[in-house]
Structure formats: C-alpha cells, structure tokens
Design a protein around this motif. Sequence first.
Motif, PDB file in Angstrom:
ATOM      1  N   ARG A   1       0.505  17.579  77.698  1.00 17.65           N
ATOM      2  CA  ARG A   1      -0.477  16.502  77.477  1.00 17.65           C
ATOM      3  C   ARG A   1      -1.884  17.071  77.360  1.00 17.65           C
ATOM      4  NH1 ARG A   1      -0.894  10.957  81.109  1.00 17.65           N
ATOM      5  NH2 ARG A   1      -2.272   9.832  79.694  1.00 17.65           N
ATOM      6  N   ALA A   2      -2.219  18.053  78.206  1.00 23.08           N
ATOM      7  CA  ALA A   2      -3.549  18.647  78.160  1.00 23.08           C
ATOM      8  C   ALA A   2      -3.762  19.436  76.876  1.00 23.08           C
ATOM      9  CB  ALA A   2      -3.756  19.549  79.373  1.00 23.08           C
ATOM     10  N   LEU A   3      -2.729  20.130  76.416  1.00 22.79           N
ATOM     11  CA  LEU A   3      -2.866  20.960  75.227  1.00 22.79           C
ATOM     12  C   LEU A   3      -2.936  20.149  73.945  1.00 22.79           C
ATOM     13  CD1 LEU A   3      -0.379  23.844  76.082  1.00 22.79           C
ATOM     14  CD2 LEU A   3      -2.845  23.799  76.400  1.00 22.79           C
ATOM     15  N   GLU A   4      -2.371  18.976  73.945  1.00 25.03           N
ATOM     16  CA  GLU A   4      -2.316  18.163  72.727  1.00 25.03           C
ATOM     17  C   GLU A   4      -3.404  17.110  72.630  1.00 25.03           C
ATOM     18  OE1 GLU A   4       1.598  16.504  72.866  1.00 25.03           O
ATOM     19  OE2 GLU A   4       2.478  18.145  71.720  1.00 25.03           O
ATOM     20  N   SER A   5      -4.032  16.758  73.744  1.00 25.63           N
ATOM     21  CA  SER A   5      -4.836  15.536  73.769  1.00 25.63           C
ATOM     22  C   SER A   5      -6.172  15.647  73.049  1.00 25.63           C
ATOM     23  CB  SER A   5      -5.103  15.119  75.219  1.00 25.63           C
ATOM     24  OG  SER A   5      -5.995  16.035  75.834  1.00 25.63           O
ATOM     25  N   GLU A   6      -6.818  16.862  73.084  1.00 27.22           N
ATOM     26  CA  GLU A   6      -8.181  17.025  72.567  1.00 27.22           C
ATOM     27  C   GLU A   6      -9.124  16.018  73.219  1.00 27.22           C
ATOM     28  OE1 GLU A   6      -8.420  17.204  68.321  1.00 27.22           O
ATOM     29  OE2 GLU A   6      -6.773  18.628  68.136  1.00 27.22           O
TER      30      GLU A   6
ATOM     31  N   LEU B   1     -11.251  14.771  77.105  1.00 25.74           N
ATOM     32  CA  LEU B   1     -11.757  15.061  78.444  1.00 25.74           C
ATOM     33  C   LEU B   1     -10.909  14.295  79.445  1.00 25.74           C
ATOM     34  CD1 LEU B   1     -15.561  14.700  77.664  1.00 25.74           C
ATOM     35  CD2 LEU B   1     -14.165  16.777  77.573  1.00 25.74           C
ATOM     36  N   PHE B   2     -11.168  14.529  80.735  1.00 22.25           N
ATOM     37  CA  PHE B   2     -10.352  13.887  81.780  1.00 22.25           C
ATOM     38  C   PHE B   2     -11.248  13.208  82.792  1.00 22.25           C
ATOM     39  CE2 PHE B   2      -8.155  13.905  85.891  1.00 22.25           C
ATOM     40  CZ  PHE B   2      -6.963  13.287  85.545  1.00 22.25           C
ATOM     41  N   ASN B   3     -10.937  11.933  83.085  1.00 18.75           N
ATOM     42  CA  ASN B   3     -11.633  11.215  84.159  1.00 18.75           C
ATOM     43  C   ASN B   3     -10.638  10.462  85.051  1.00 18.75           C
ATOM     44  OD1 ASN B   3     -10.792   9.022  82.675  1.00 18.75           O
ATOM     45  ND2 ASN B   3     -12.831   8.083  82.466  1.00 18.75           N
ATOM     46  N   GLY B   4      -9.397  10.897  85.029  1.00 12.49           N
ATOM     47  CA  GLY B   4      -8.272  10.157  85.606  1.00 12.49           C
ATOM     48  C   GLY B   4      -7.394   9.649  84.480  1.00 12.49           C
ATOM     49  N   ASP B   5      -8.016   9.397  83.353  1.00  9.97           N
ATOM     50  CA  ASP B   5      -7.356   9.160  82.070  1.00  9.97           C
ATOM     51  C   ASP B   5      -7.846  10.242  81.104  1.00  9.97           C
ATOM     52  OD1 ASP B   5      -5.867   6.761  82.657  1.00  9.97           O
ATOM     53  OD2 ASP B   5      -7.786   5.686  82.669  1.00  9.97           O
ATOM     54  N   TRP B   6      -7.204  10.326  79.953  1.00 15.30           N
ATOM     55  CA  TRP B   6      -7.603  11.274  78.918  1.00 15.30           C
ATOM     56  C   TRP B   6      -8.443  10.520  77.899  1.00 15.30           C
ATOM     57  CZ3 TRP B   6      -6.650  16.334  79.776  1.00 15.30           C
ATOM     58  CH2 TRP B   6      -5.771  16.615  80.828  1.00 15.30           C
ATOM     59  N   ILE B   7      -9.708  10.908  77.772  1.00 14.76           N
ATOM     60  CA  ILE B   7     -10.679  10.127  77.008  1.00 14.76           C
ATOM     61  C   ILE B   7     -11.329  10.989  75.922  1.00 14.76           C
ATOM     62  CG2 ILE B   7     -11.168   8.547  78.901  1.00 14.76           C
ATOM     63  CD1 ILE B   7     -13.704  10.243  79.454  1.00 14.76           C
ATOM     64  N   PRO B   8     -11.688  10.396  74.782  1.00 17.05           N
ATOM     65  CA  PRO B   8     -12.377  11.145  73.728  1.00 17.05           C
ATOM     66  C   PRO B   8     -13.747  11.619  74.206  1.00 17.05           C
ATOM     67  CG  PRO B   8     -11.496   9.070  72.894  1.00 17.05           C
ATOM     68  CD  PRO B   8     -11.385   9.008  74.382  1.00 17.05           C
ATOM     69  N   THR B   9     -14.221  12.690  73.599  1.00 13.96           N
ATOM     70  CA  THR B   9     -15.529  13.236  73.942  1.00 13.96           C
ATOM     71  C   THR B   9     -16.591  12.753  72.964  1.00 13.96           C
ATOM     72  OG1 THR B   9     -16.803  15.278  74.205  1.00 13.96           O
ATOM     73  CG2 THR B   9     -15.041  15.308  72.575  1.00 13.96           C
ATOM     74  N   SER B  10     -17.819  12.699  73.422  1.00 15.75           N
ATOM     75  CA  SER B  10     -18.935  12.449  72.519  1.00 15.75           C
ATOM     76  C   SER B  10     -19.443  13.755  71.920  1.00 15.75           C
ATOM     77  CB  SER B  10     -20.075  11.746  73.260  1.00 15.75           C
ATOM     78  OG  SER B  10     -20.578  12.562  74.308  1.00 15.75           O
ATOM     79  N   GLY B  11     -18.857  14.882  72.378  1.00 16.74           N
ATOM     80  CA  GLY B  11     -19.234  16.187  71.852  1.00 16.74           C
ATOM     81  C   GLY B  11     -18.279  16.647  70.766  1.00 16.74           C
ATOM     82  N   SER B  12     -18.080  17.957  70.672  1.00 16.55           N
ATOM     83  CA  SER B  12     -17.277  18.548  69.604  1.00 16.55           C
ATOM     84  C   SER B  12     -15.880  18.910  70.114  1.00 16.55           C
ATOM     85  CB  SER B  12     -17.978  19.800  69.077  1.00 16.55           C
ATOM     86  OG  SER B  12     -18.137  20.745  70.133  1.00 16.55           O
ATOM     87  N   VAL B  13     -15.049  19.352  69.192  1.00 18.64           N
ATOM     88  CA  VAL B  13     -13.730  19.880  69.523  1.00 18.64           C
ATOM     89  C   VAL B  13     -13.683  21.312  69.009  1.00 18.64           C
ATOM     90  CG1 VAL B  13     -11.241  19.654  69.198  1.00 18.64           C
ATOM     91  CG2 VAL B  13     -12.658  17.602  69.425  1.00 18.64           C
ATOM     92  N   MET B  14     -13.338  22.250  69.901  1.00 21.86           N
ATOM     93  CA  MET B  14     -13.393  23.670  69.566  1.00 21.86           C
ATOM     94  C   MET B  14     -12.052  24.333  69.841  1.00 21.86           C
ATOM     95  SD  MET B  14     -16.610  24.197  68.644  1.00 21.86           S
ATOM     96  CE  MET B  14     -16.892  25.957  68.868  1.00 21.86           C
ATOM     97  N   PRO B  15     -11.704  25.383  69.093  1.00 25.30           N
ATOM     98  CA  PRO B  15     -10.478  26.118  69.395  1.00 25.30           C
ATOM     99  C   PRO B  15     -10.658  27.002  70.625  1.00 25.30           C
ATOM    100  CG  PRO B  15     -11.617  27.160  67.568  1.00 25.30           C
ATOM    101  CD  PRO B  15     -12.374  25.896  67.875  1.00 25.30           C
ATOM    102  N   VAL B  16      -9.592  27.143  71.390  1.00 29.16           N
ATOM    103  CA  VAL B  16      -9.552  28.083  72.510  1.00 29.16           C
ATOM    104  C   VAL B  16      -8.716  29.268  72.048  1.00 29.16           C
ATOM    105  CG1 VAL B  16      -8.796  28.458  74.883  1.00 29.16           C
ATOM    106  CG2 VAL B  16      -9.812  26.268  74.220  1.00 29.16           C
ATOM    107  N   ILE B  17      -9.321  30.458  72.053  1.00 29.37           N
ATOM    108  CA  ILE B  17      -8.705  31.637  71.459  1.00 29.37           C
ATOM    109  C   ILE B  17      -8.065  32.505  72.539  1.00 29.37           C
ATOM    110  CG2 ILE B  17      -9.123  33.693  70.068  1.00 29.37           C
ATOM    111  CD1 ILE B  17      -9.467  31.021  68.577  1.00 29.37           C
TER     112      ILE B  17
END
Length: 491
Positions: free
Chosen positions: A12-17, A19-35
């Motif tokens: 779930r963490a790897l696929e969600s893109e 943030l986490f607040n108890g639920d998985w929520i969209p960010t107001s920032g960017s989405v970046m790859p983790v290398i």
Amino acid sequence: MSVSETTHLLQRALESECLFNGDWIPTSGSVMPVIEPATGEPLMRCAMASPADIAIASRSAALAQPAWAALGPRERAEVFRKAADLAQRSFAELALYVARETGGGLYKGEHEVREAIVLLHQAAGLLSQPHGLVLPSAAGRLSYARRQPHGVVGVISPFNFPLVLSLRSVAPALAAGNAVVLKPDPQTPVSGGFLIARLFEEAGLPKGLLHVLPGAAPVGEALCRDPNVRMIAFTGSTAAGRKVAEVAGRNLKKVALELGGKNPLIILEDADLDLAASNAAWGAWLHQGQICMATGLILAHESIAASLTRKLVDKARALTVGNAARGEAALGPLINQRQLQRVHEIVSDSLQAGARLETGGEYDQLFYQPTVLSGVRPGMRAFEDEIFGPVATVVSFASDEEAIELANRTEYGLSAAIISPSVGRAMAIGERLDCGLLHINDQTVADECINPFGGRGASGNGGSVGGPADWDEYSQWQWVTVKNTPPIYPF
C-alpha cells in the motif's frame, strides 16, 4: 523491489503516492522517484510534502493528541505490542526493503528491523513504569510531580539508519502521550516513514496521531516553525542541526539534537593487533562509513601504527564492494553522488596535504573502495572533518597524554573507544575523553537501542534518547499540590 515482490504490508505504501495522516492522502507537493543506490533504478514514486501539508498535519495532530493521552496505559501499550508482532511476522520483507532503499547489506536491514521490534516493545514497557513522584511537603498537603506529554512532537530523521533513527523518537514520543509529525529523509521515505506508518496503521493507532511527510529542507523548516509543534527531535548533520536549533529555539520549542561525530578509536601498544584491526575495520567501514558513530580517527601507538596499517590494508583489499542488499558484496554504495564527491574531495585534499594513500581512494558509480590513509595529522581534512564514507584514517601517537589530546582535538563529542588488555589504564584514559558514549575494548559503532544515546559539543545538545532517557525527552514535569481546604494568608 518491484511491487510484485512485496507482500501486503508495504504494498500500500509503495503504490499509493500519498502522504499519511492515519489515512493515505494526496500531497499538495510533488511526486518524486525513490532510487535504489546500488542499481540506479527506481523503487517507487513517493509523494513529497509541502509546508502547507505540515500546517495541516500539525493542526490535526494537536486535535487528536488529548484523547490519546487520556487513554489508559494498557490500551496504549497494546498498540506497540501489535506493531512489534507485525514487524516480526513481516521481518524478511522489511529487512530486504530497508537494505535496498539505504544501499546497505541485508544484514544491515535485518539489524534495523530487529532493533525496531525492540524499540516497539520498549515503548510498550515505558507505559508500565511510574509516571511521577510523590514529593516531601508540609503536613496536610499532598505534593507530587507527574509526567505530561509535550503535545505534538516533530521528528526529522536521516537516510543512513532511517528505520531505527525514526522509530527511536516516534515510538517513545507516542508512548508518552504525544502525537507525532514525522519528516523522513526523501531518499529513504519508506524505511524512515511509511514502513512505520503501515505498522501503526495495522496495529490500530488512532488516526491523526502519526503523520508521515517526506520532504526537503523547507518542509523541515515549516515543522520547526509550526506553533502546534512543541518539540523537535532531529537526527542528522551538525550543519543542519544548527539550523534546526536556531529556528526551533526562536519559536521556543524543546529541541533534541543527535548530530555528527569524529569518533576516535585509541589502540594502545599492548593491544592484540589482529583484534584491534578487526575492530578498526568494522568501525570505519560498516555501512560504507555512513554512521554518526563511525570510527573517524584510528589513533595507534607509534610502535604498532605501521603493523596495524598493514593489517587494515589487507582487510580493505579483501572486502568486496557491490550490491550488498542482494548478498553480492560486503559493502554497498554511498547514498548519492553528492556524498561520494564529498568523500573523494576529503581524501584528495588530505593527500595533497601530505597524507599517504595505502589503498583505495577509487570509485565506480556510487561504490567507493574501502580506503586507508596513514600519516594523517591535525589540520588535514581527514583529521578534522566527519567523512561519512569508507575511509580508515590512521594517526600515530607517542604517549597516553598525546592520545587524549588528539582524541579531544575536535568540536565533536559522540563516541570513543579504547583497545588494550590493561583495562584500568584504558578506563583512566576514557575518563578524560569528551564523549557521550565510551567503549573499552570495542570499537566506536557499539550501540543498543535500550541505552541512553547522546553526544556533546557539535555532536548534540547534551541530551540523550533511548532507554531510561526517553521519559525525560518526550515528557515534561508538572508539579501538583492538594490540600483539603485553602490556607489563610497574611493578606
């Protein structure tokens, strides 16, 4: 790690893109790859928080915290025990991912998960300890002190041991009744953040108490400024720690700083050289030297320095470098190109200043060969700077007094170690070293998560985290008095 390799916990963490607040929520920032450092391939795409996300999370945490603090200690403790059990059941999955995201060996990932399990059990145990003291007072008055949570604790953690260095603050802070806003390093957002989120999500931690928001420096600064955050627990470089302390102090927050180190290992002339070389090699090269407790100075008595150096050269040349997470090598890559260039610049500058390159000093991609420098003296960068790379720096000394002077000739004061069969002599030397951690007949990377951990000077602000120090860090005293009736005062 492709998504197809994962099990339920991390998927779930790897696929969600998100943030986490108890639920998985969209960010107001960017989405970046983790290398993945060892391969250069992306492990996932991660949501990066913005300062606006910090403001929202901190308000939410402040609203959720009072109900958590009011919950009974047994109910709170059960959450940590469930999280520990889940980590144990998912051990192999978590260890492999931590190793891959950090560029470490599988043994390093396994170590982090083992320590995480201990930290969770320790947090549960914290809640069965006394939460206050009855104080002496006048007859007819009850006087006591009780521990109260700060409210919201902000945690900023680094890339090198992200699971342990996040959880060692997150778990006791939650246990003490706080809510937590966690900003892991954006290079290791799962190991340092979303993995922890998944453990607590599955363990039933009430929503709003833990927020995970990876991000760059402006996100950390927003956390240090936010009025809802009453404490900052920071682990990272001394330069960044100074900035954190300045911003948080200006906003009257409690600050716990765990920073860098230039840690001396003193080897006396009566030491067993094979044992000494083994200790020095482990302390200098473990996880490519990317450890705050890494052996930054190997201080060897002049009568044994040459022999010890030869043994270190032999060990360096025998070590393999490659994809350690897959068991292909003993040492893995450095975390990124910037860090590799910094390591190489320190080595090159020290050679120009007169140090001798015994072996190493070369790299391919992010893989830096284990390196031995001899003839190092004060004033050289290899003597003065925290290298954070796989470089063994050998300095000779002629007397115990000189060894003590060289060991203390630094702004840092984290870990120190002495090797000698003359334990009394070693302890006498150790008593004069400026350090927060002292090890007799061991190397400097000797740590257990149940001990109080903290440094002096540029290594931290004098506090400690871990074990018996956790209550002191993550709560504050409240003094209470009780009388049957109010007294009569003169006016």
